[in-house]
Design an enzyme around this catalytic site. Structure first.
Site, mmCIF file in Angstrom:
data_model
loop_
_atom_site.group_PDB
_atom_site.id
_atom_site.type_symbol
_atom_site.label_atom_id
_atom_site.label_comp_id
_atom_site.label_asym_id
_atom_site.label_seq_id
_atom_site.Cartn_x
_atom_site.Cartn_y
_atom_site.Cartn_z
ATOM 1 N N GLY A 142 2.662 4.379 7.547
ATOM 2 C CA GLY A 142 2.217 5.755 7.420
ATOM 3 C C GLY A 142 0.818 5.855 6.836
ATOM 4 O O GLY A 142 0.075 6.786 7.127
ATOM 5 N N THR A 160 0.843 -1.197 0.000
ATOM 6 C CA THR A 160 0.000 0.000 0.000
ATOM 7 C C THR A 160 0.878 1.246 0.000
ATOM 8 O O THR A 160 1.935 1.261 0.632
ATOM 9 C CB THR A 160 -0.897 0.018 1.252
ATOM 10 O OG1 THR A 160 -1.720 -1.149 1.253
ATOM 11 C CG2 THR A 160 -1.790 1.255 1.292
ATOM 12 N N GLY A 161 0.433 2.280 -0.698
ATOM 13 C CA GLY A 161 1.145 3.551 -0.649
ATOM 14 C C GLY A 161 1.421 4.133 -2.020
ATOM 15 O O GLY A 161 1.123 3.521 -3.052
ATOM 16 N N SER A 162 2.020 5.307 -2.032
ATOM 17 C CA SER A 162 2.219 6.034 -3.288
ATOM 18 C C SER A 162 3.159 5.309 -4.250
ATOM 19 O O SER A 162 2.906 5.277 -5.463
ATOM 20 C CB SER A 162 2.752 7.444 -2.997
ATOM 21 O OG SER A 162 3.968 7.391 -2.266
ATOM 22 N N GLU A 216 -0.218 -5.433 5.963
ATOM 23 C CA GLU A 216 1.081 -5.487 5.292
ATOM 24 C C GLU A 216 1.982 -6.531 5.945
ATOM 25 O O GLU A 216 2.640 -7.320 5.262
ATOM 26 C CB GLU A 216 1.749 -4.114 5.327
ATOM 27 C CG GLU A 216 1.092 -3.082 4.422
ATOM 28 C CD GLU A 216 1.641 -1.684 4.592
ATOM 29 O OE1 GLU A 216 1.335 -0.829 3.748
ATOM 30 O OE2 GLU A 216 2.373 -1.437 5.575
ATOM 31 N N GLY A 274 6.384 -0.570 -0.144
ATOM 32 C CA GLY A 274 7.303 0.524 0.135
ATOM 33 C C GLY A 274 7.686 0.561 1.599
ATOM 34 O O GLY A 274 7.464 -0.386 2.354
ATOM 35 N N ALA A 275 8.268 1.676 2.025
ATOM 36 C CA ALA A 275 8.640 1.876 3.428
ATOM 37 C C ALA A 275 8.695 3.372 3.704
ATOM 38 O O ALA A 275 8.921 4.179 2.801
ATOM 39 C CB ALA A 275 9.995 1.236 3.732
#
Length: 218
Positions: A96, A28-30, A103, A82-83
């Site tokens: 975040g 998940t994430g940009s 995750e 991601g991280a």
């Protein structure tokens, strides 16, 4: 390259870790959003995906990629995510976007964890980015008091409910010198679902987008 260009580059580079006829784990994430877009040309080469959030599920479904319930899958060949921060030891802070629990579950099932980041996420010591902790709502105040005993400054993330129906405490002012131990200590607090330290099970491969291109750390 700007930050978005770096994210796109690592997302595209991660596609080579996707095996044909496999079910993959998707984070998940940009940066992961760019990875999902990069799956479009090869979507007919994979069986489908297991998603770590409702947001990623929507994006995958919109592309026509079948999303499986994890309970119907024995294992995943790869998990791409991601991280928010990562060290040279491949220990990470994640969460975040408040999807840390799913995750961590999906990562645990995967044979290989490929972390995709831009070079702003590299740190010497974890902790500048507030550490997310997912908490059962009724335990929020108790957990916050216990976190203070560990030296952290927990802040309730107002207005956020996780996909699991829980709340997030963001822990500030931590200098995390032993992330494996702190991950264990936080998870042992009654009422904590999990925390955003991915240290006991870190990344296997790190793809970093930088001005000079994509750096691979395997």
């Amino acid at each position: 390259m700007n930050q978005d260009d770096k994210k796109k580059a690592v997302a595209q580079a991660a596609v080579r870790y996707v095996e044909q006829d496999s079910i993959i784990g998707v984070g998940t994430g940009s940066t992961v959003n760019y990875f999902i877009e990069a799956l479009a040309p090869i979507k007919n080469d994979i069986v489908g995906a297991v998603s770590s959030s409702e947001a990623s599920t929507e994006r995958l479904t919109a592309l026509g990629i079948e999303v499986f319930d994890l309970n119907s899958v024995d294992q995943l060949s790869v998990y791409v995510d991601g991280a928010d921060e990562i060290t040279e030891h491949r220990h990470m802070i994640k969460g975040g976007g408040a999807a840390l629990t799913r995750e961590k579950i999906v990562a645990a099932v995967a044979q290989k964890f490929v972390c995709i980041i831009d070079d702003t996420k590299n740190v010497g010591v974890l902790g500048a980015f507030p550490l997310p902790v997912e908490v059962i709502p009724m335990a929020r105040s108790y957990v916050a008091r216990e976190i203070v005993k560990l030296g952290g400054d927990p802040v309730y993330r107002q207005g956020v409910v996780t996909d699991n129906g829980n709340v997030i405490l963001d822990v500030h002012n931590l200098k995390i010198l032993n992330p494996v131990e702190l991950e264990r200590q936080l998870n042992n607090i009654v009422g904590v679902v999990t925390n955003g330290l991915f240290a006991a099970r870190g990344a296997d491969v790190v793809l970093t987008g930088s001005e000079s291109g994509v750096q691979v750390n395997e």
